[in-house]
Structures are given as structure tokens and as C-alpha cells.
Design an enzyme around this catalytic site. Structure first.
Site, mmCIF file in Angstrom:
data_model
loop_
_atom_site.group_PDB
_atom_site.id
_atom_site.type_symbol
_atom_site.label_atom_id
_atom_site.label_comp_id
_atom_site.label_asym_id
_atom_site.label_seq_id
_atom_site.Cartn_x
_atom_site.Cartn_y
_atom_site.Cartn_z
ATOM 1 C CD GLU A 285 19.914 14.940 -59.675
ATOM 2 O OE1 GLU A 285 19.374 15.058 -60.980
ATOM 3 O OE2 GLU A 285 19.349 15.362 -58.767
ATOM 4 C CG ASP A 359 14.314 13.658 -63.651
ATOM 5 O OD1 ASP A 359 13.416 13.561 -62.600
ATOM 6 O OD2 ASP A 359 15.405 14.377 -63.552
ATOM 7 C CD GLU A 387 12.703 19.757 -62.449
ATOM 8 O OE1 GLU A 387 12.406 18.992 -61.662
ATOM 9 O OE2 GLU A 387 13.823 19.789 -62.916
HETATM 10 C C1 BDP Z 1 15.066 16.491 -60.987
HETATM 11 C C2 BDP Z 1 15.283 17.742 -60.386
HETATM 12 C C3 BDP Z 1 16.300 17.911 -59.505
HETATM 13 C C4 BDP Z 1 15.947 16.914 -58.171
HETATM 14 C C5 BDP Z 1 15.974 15.592 -58.833
HETATM 15 C C6 BDP Z 1 15.678 14.710 -57.705
HETATM 16 O O1 BDP Z 1 15.847 18.533 -61.684
HETATM 17 O O2 BDP Z 1 16.146 19.343 -58.922
HETATM 18 O O3 BDP Z 1 16.956 16.942 -57.279
HETATM 19 O O4 BDP Z 1 15.117 15.518 -60.004
HETATM 20 O O5 BDP Z 1 14.530 14.135 -57.931
HETATM 21 O O6 BDP Z 1 14.189 16.195 -61.721
HETATM 22 O O7 BDP Z 1 16.392 14.291 -56.850
#
Ligand code: BDP
Length: 697
Positions: A285, A359, A387
Site C-alpha cells: 500500500e 484483509d 474496521e
Molecule cells: C487495511 C486497512 C489499512 C491498513 C492495512 C494494513 O484498511 O488502513 O493500513 O489494512 O494492515 O485493512 O496495513
């Protein structure tokens, strides 16, 4: 009853029970020379004086009556003879035993180290809080996992990423000068569960958290947590040598970069001698990482591992990675990148793997890396913050979700190789903030609690843990505990039903993930859309991960792959995770898939209604009066009831929006008795939510 006391309320027990405990416990013999000895003694005094209505008597030298004896072989002459027996409990374990010593009835809380005694004190208090019998007490406990760590996704500006419980607990501006007593209560709560580490800052890390002034602040927190057996860790930004050190590169094979990390480690340990180590999110990301320099994840992890090793620190390297180009199946990515690196990591590297391959969805199969890297210590990362499960307002007890993964059979070493057995540790993405309840709601405290208890012993049952939590948090009265446990145990399946039934996943609205968005399409990455995952069309729905599709099943051991890859054998809760299935497919119920899907959505709403009905039976009779038998106090009852109304409304919204969308794709009539959504699909699609409710911005 604003929730601040968590499960450590220590309210007076029923008089008869309290009297019985008093005669069992007698006077207290507890050393208080070290900080940990002192906090153990203090907690015991706080607990006993609250529960039993009077502070226990202290040490009276020549007494002969019953006694509660705390200590280690070093700190207590009564416990010294147990030295050998205690050795097998390790550094953090303890023994609770009722026995006779020198003609006295004694109850021992004995351990090899002070921290074990503290854990034992919390266990003893739990027995009292839940009304357990102390007759013939004989308990030996030691943690099954070495690393039991919270991950705070806290930014230095006080905002908590994916946090729904207020702002960050860490007040960076007033640290290190101001030692907020709340930091101590935080440590008490964690120690009561055996959590032994905390990562203070977000995995999307700012390099700043490794700068000297922030290290001073972290050192103060470490000082406050140390008596409770909790080590401080930090998330490290891989490019910190550039941002903080002024280097031109962060290439892990560059000698200047290696020196920079070694110096940084020395600098950290000069302030925090028992610093736990570094957590890293790399090449994921948009985060920097070793692949930016053509190096592997092992090169990156080993760079930090070598810097920390002389000090005894560890690296927790995350397996949650993203390819630059959208892969055919995102769920296969971590395995593809990491399985081949087994054996390439230094011994002090732990690979931190999310519970499922995608996730933190309401339901995923276990991650295929569990069982696939026998030579690498693996940690399982779960979200405690919700979340993808309704934020703070939805009552969703996550114990069953954690339990389901922990008990999943990887078949890595034949049948019975559960995920729990291959783990070295667990990391939980914290749901803790400045909210008075700590977790954003009363029931979300149970998720922090269950995480800690399962990290200590992943074989415990989520139901037993819920019963302990409910007894301590609300009342040990079985007429309170039983209905609350029933609500909690049904709650996760309810959320699965009204959000993502039958193995569906990633259907939440874009970005903030608040509410339904099964129509989400387009944008920067296909694997950030819903249509990429559900693949619904006129004929059917689901992601084909069999050999005909992405073949993600092949990442599992053959026995698991065979079962999940076969439409006739795959468990229905994972059906659409692994298969693309025609709408008229016959389900176990005899219904078609389409009818079943709609039915599940409606069932989810009914399950929330059932929780509301149960909760209503626990309402106090008069507002403001002391709680009666079988009832919950007015203050917490009212808030939970209000949150359940929100959950009910939002479950209905999920159901209606999802049914409207999937019907627009399938073109099928609703099954008999199913109400049509009150609005057309476009109405749901047009709803605007610029941010997630309760996210503390
Ligand atoms: C996702 C979240 C994000 C996190 C990412 C992570 O939306 O905010 O940074 O995981 O685990 O589910 O790095």
C-alpha cells in the site's frame, strides 16, 4: 458504570461468598521490594478490598491462621522449596495452589519470576470475580505463545487509523513529562490478560517516531509498562535512513544503511534497555521497502534483525503485501512472495501474517502461509478494532472468529496441525483510545479481552472467555452471564449474515468501509473494488479459486485444497470464497443459492433483533437504582440498547442495499416472504459518507 474500570471492577461480592473467601485467604504475605512485586501487591489489595469489602490483613509474623502467600523462590522462603517445580513454568507462568505449610492452610501464588506472580494475582482475582471455588485449588499456567502483542495504529498527530474509540492514548505532546495515570491502567488491563508487548505507532509509520525526542517519549511509556511485564516496540519506516539520517538510499545491502540501523538500535537500547523490537510494513500500500532496491523481503527483515540481535530485539515483518500490478487474485499474493523465503530469515525475525489471505473480513479461510513456512516463526495478526465489522457500534464478539482460525487444520504435518500449533505469537490491532470505555463501546472491551486470553492460550474456548468477561464486566449472576454469552456467541455469525454471507468478502463501501458497497467498481486498483471479489453476473456469483480459476486452493496442503476445491465438499460458509456458483445451485437446505443468499441477509437482521430482545430482558427495573438480580446497571444498559438500535438499523440497510444490488445482477425474483428493499438500488448507491463514523478525526 461508565466502563472505565473494564473487567477489573472489583465490586463487592455477595456477603456469604465474600465471607467464605475471607476465611480461605486469611492474611496476605507478599514481598514488595521490586516494582513488579509492588504492583502485584497493590492489585491484590485493590481487588480484595473491593470484592471482599475490607482490605486484607498484612503480614503478622507469628500468625497461625490461613494465609495467602505470594512470591518466587528468591522473594519468599515459603516458596523457595518449590524452585524446581516452578522452573517448568517458564519466566511468565505461575502456580496457584492450596496446601498446608508448617501447620497453616495456605494459598500460594508462586512463580519463577515476579511477573509470573503478577499474572497469578490476576488469575486469582478472576476466580473470585467469577465466583469460583478455591477448595482444592491447583492450577499451573504458562503462556503457549511467546509474543502476545498489541499493534496500535496510532499516528503521531493523535489520530488512530481504523480506530473508533476516540483519539490515541499516547499524548506525544505532554510526554515524557506527564505520566498520565491512564497509561498505568492500560498496563494493568494488558497484564491481567498476559499481553506482554505493545507496538506504539501505526504500521504506516512516520520515520519521526524513531527520532531522539520521540524515543524519549517512548522510553517513558516503557518505564511505566515495565513493572507489568509489557515491552515497548515501534513500527519502523523502511526509508528512515533517508528521512532521518540524510542518506541517499535505504538499500538493505548498503553498508551505510546497515550502520545507520545499528546506530539507531544502540540509541534506542540506551534509552529502553528491554526494547522489544521493530514492526515493519514494507512494499505494501505504497510503503517503502527492500523491493524498491531490487532486494527481497528477507534482505529487508535481516537488515533490521542484525541491528537488533546484539540487544535481544526482534523484527516483526508483515506479510501483508501488495504487488504494484493488480494480480489475478490478490488473496494469493502473500503466499507467492513469502513461501519461497522460508529459511532465509534470521532467527530473530517473526513473520506477521494476517488471519486470512485477504484483509480482516468478517469471514475468511485461514491464511495459507500458516503451515507453509516451518522454518520461520509466524505470528498471526488479527484486528481487534472492527474496521470491517461495523465499527464500535455493532455488537460483534470476535472470540469465535479468532477461535475458528486458531482451530483450523493446516494439515501441514498431517491431520491435526492446527493454526494454533504453528504460531510463535499473536498480534492484535488494538481497539483502544481515549474514549471513556477505552474501546468505543462496552462490548468492544470483550474483543480486547478475548484477544489477550487467546494469545496466552490459543486453545481456550471463546465461549468460556465470554463467560468470564461477562461475569467480571457485568455481574457473576448466572441470569446475567447466560443471556449475555448467548448474545455474544451469536453476534459474529449475525454480522457475517447481514454483510458477507456464504463466503462473500470485501463488499464494504470504498475507503472508509462504512456500510454496504457491493457495487463498488473502477478506481485506482481493481483489487480495491467489490466486483473484483464477488464476480456476480446473470448466471452466478463467487470467486473461482479452484484449478479452473485462480487456483488459490493450491496454496493449501493437499487435504485442505481437495476439500475446499470441491464444490461438493467445501463448507458452505466458505462457498463463494472458493467457487463461482450458479444461482440455481442447490444448497444443503434444499433452497437455491439465490434464495439462500437473500435468506441469509434477512436472517442477519433477525439475529440482531434477537440480541435486542435478549438485552431488553436485562433492563433494570427502575432507572438509577442499584442493579437487581438478573439485571444490568441502568447506565450501561441504556448505551448498549441504543447501540443495538443503530446496529439493527444498519443491518437492515446492509440487507436491503445488498439484496437490491444482487437482484439487479441476478434478475431473479425475491423468494416468497422476502420483503422488497424499500428503495431502488440507486438510492443506496447515492448515500454519501465522507468519513467513517466515530473514527476520531
Ligand atoms: C487495511 C486497512 C489499512 C491498513 C492495512 C494494513 O484498511 O488502513 O493500513 O489494512 O494492515 O485493512 O496495513
Amino acid at each position: 458504570e461508565d466502563g472505565y474500570a473494564l473487567w477489573m471492577r472489583y465490586l463487592p461480592l455477595e456477603p456469604a461468598l465474600a465471607a467464605d473467601y475471607r476465611t480461605h485467604l486469611g492474611e496476605v504475605l507478599a514481598p514488595d521490594r521490586t516494582p513488579t512485586q509492588r504492583v502485584a501487591r497493590e492489585e491484590l489489595e485493590r481487588g480484595l478490598s473491593g470484592l471482599l469489602g475490607s482490605a486484607p490483613r498484612g503480614h503478622a509474623a507469628a500468625a497461625t491462621g490461613p494465609a495467602l502467600v505470594l512470591g518466587t523462590p528468591q522473594s519468599s522462603t515459603s516458596i523457595a522449596p518449590l524452585r524446581e517445580e516452578l522452573a517448568s513454568l517458564g519466566d511468565e507462568g505461575y502456580l496457584l495452589r492450596r496446601t498446608r505449610m508448617g501447620g497453616r492452610q495456605v494459598l500460594l501464588v508462586a512463580a519463577r519470576r515476579d511477573i509470573g506472580v503478577l499474572h497469578g494475582v490476576f488469575h486469582l482475582l478472576r476466580l473470585l470475580q467469577t465466583g469460583a471455588s478455591l477448595d482444592a485449588l491447583e492450577l499451573r499456567e504458562s503462556p503457549r505463545l511467546r509474543l502476545r502483542v498489541l499493534n496500535h495504529w496510532d499516528n503521531l498527530d493523535g489520530h488512530v487509523e481504523r480506530g473508533y474509540a476516540g483519539r490515541s492514548l499516547w499524548d506525544w505532546q505532554t510526554l515524557p513529562e506527564w505520566r498520565d495515570p491512564r497509561y498505568t491502567d492500560y498496563a494493568r488491563a494488558n497484564a491481567s490478560l498476559g499481553i506482554n508487548g505493545t507496538v506504539l505507532n501505526n504500521v504506516n509509520a512516520s520515520a519521526q517516531s524513531l527520532a531522539p525526542d520521540y524515543l524519549d517519549k517512548a522510553a517513558t511509556l516503557a518505564d511505566m509498562f515495565r513493572p507489568y511485564g509489557i515491552r515497548v516496540y515501534l513500527s519502523a519506516r523502511f526509508s528512515a535512513p533517508i528521512e532521518l539520517g540524510g542518506l541517499k538510499t535505504a538499500d538493505p545491502l548498503d553498508p551505510a544503511v546497515q550502520r545507520w540501523w545499528r546506530d539507531k538500535a544502540d540509541e534506542i537500547y540506551a534509552r529502553i534497555p528491554d526494547f522489544g523490537g521493530l514492526l515493519v510494513k514494507a512494499n505494501s500500500e505504497g510503503q517503502p521497502g527492500p523491493q524498491d532496491y531490487g532486494r527481497s523481503h528477507a534482505d529487508g527483515a535481516n537488515l533490521l534483525a542484525d541491528a537488533l540481535a546484539p540487544h535481544g530485539g526482534v523484527v516483526m515483518w508483515r506479510a501483508f503485501v501488495y504487488a504494484h500490478d493488480v494480480p489475478a487474485d490478490r488473496a494469493t499474493q502473500a503466499y507467492s512472495e513469502f513461501a519461497g523465503l522460508d529459511g532465509a530469515f534470521r532467527p530473530n525475525v517473526n513473520l506477521q501474517v494476517k488471519n486470512g489471505p485477504l484483509d480482516f473480513q468478517p469471514r475468511e479461510p485461514f491464511h495459507p502461509l500458516f503451515g507453509a513456512m516451518p522454518r520461520t516463526p509466524l505470528m498471526m495478526e488479527v484486528q481487534i478494532t472492527k474496521e470491517y465489522l461495523g465499527f464500535a457500534t455493532h455488537l460483534v464478539y470476535l472470540g469465535p472468529l479468532y477461535e475458528e482460525v486458531l482451530r483450523s487444520d493446516t494439515h501441514a504435518r498431517g491431520e491435526g496441525s492446527t493454526v494454533a500449533q504453528v504460531l510463535a505469537g499473536m498480534a492484535g490491532v488494538a481497539n483502544i483510545g481515549t474514549d471513556r470505555t477505552w474501546s468505543g463501546s462496552h462490548f468492544d472491551q470483550a474483543n480486547w479481552y478475548a484477544f489477550g486470553r487467546l494469545a496466552w492460550n490459543p486453545r481456550q474456548s471463546a465461549r468460556d472467555i465470554a463467560a468470564d468477561w461477562a461475569a467480571m464486566t457485568f455481574s457473576p449472576d448466572p441470569d446475567v452471564v447466560q443471556p449475555i454469552v448467548a448474545m455474544m456467541m451469536a453476534s459474529r455469525e449475525a454480522a457475517v449474515n447481514y454483510m458477507t454471507p456464504l463466503g462473500l468478502h470485501h463488499l464494504m463501501a470504498r475507503g472508509h468501509h462504512y456500510g454496504p458497497g457491493p457495487w463498488v467498481d473502477g478506481g485506482p486498483r481493481a483489487d480495491w473494488t467489490s466486483v473484483y471479489y464477488h464476480r456476480a453476473d446473470r448466471n452466478g456469483i463467487g470467486f473461482d479459486r479452484t484449478a479452473r480459476g485462480s487456483n488459490a486452493v493450491a496454496q493449501y496442503a493437499p487435504a485442505v485444497a481437495a476439500r475446499h476445491g470441491d464444490l461438493a465438499q467445501v463448507p458452505e460458509p466458505l462457498l463463494l470464497w472458493f467457487h463461482h456458483v450458479p444461482w440455481e445451485h442447490r444448497m444443503a437446505s434444499g433452497q437455491t443459492l439465490w434464495d439462500e443468499l437473500v435468506g441469509r441477509y434477512s436472517q442477519g437482521v433477525r439475529q440482531v433483533q434477537a440480541m435486542q430482545a435478549t438485552w431488553a430482558t436485562l433492563a433494570p427495573v427502575e432507572r438509577g437504582s442499584a442493579p437487581l438480580r438478573g439485571k444490568v446497571d441502568a447506565q450501561r444498559h441504556a448505551q448498549v440498547a441504543a447501540y443495538l438500535r443503530i446496529q439493527r438499523r444498519e443491518a437492515q440497510w446492509w440487507r436491503d442495499a445488498s439484496v437490491a444490488y444482487f437482484q439487479s445482477v441476478s434478475g431473479r425474483p425475491l423468494p416468497a416472504g422476502e420483503a422488497a428493499p424499500p428503495h431502488p438500488l440507486a438510492w443506496y448507491q447515492a448515500l454519501q459518507f465522507p468519513s467513517a463514523p466515530g473514527d476520531g478525526r
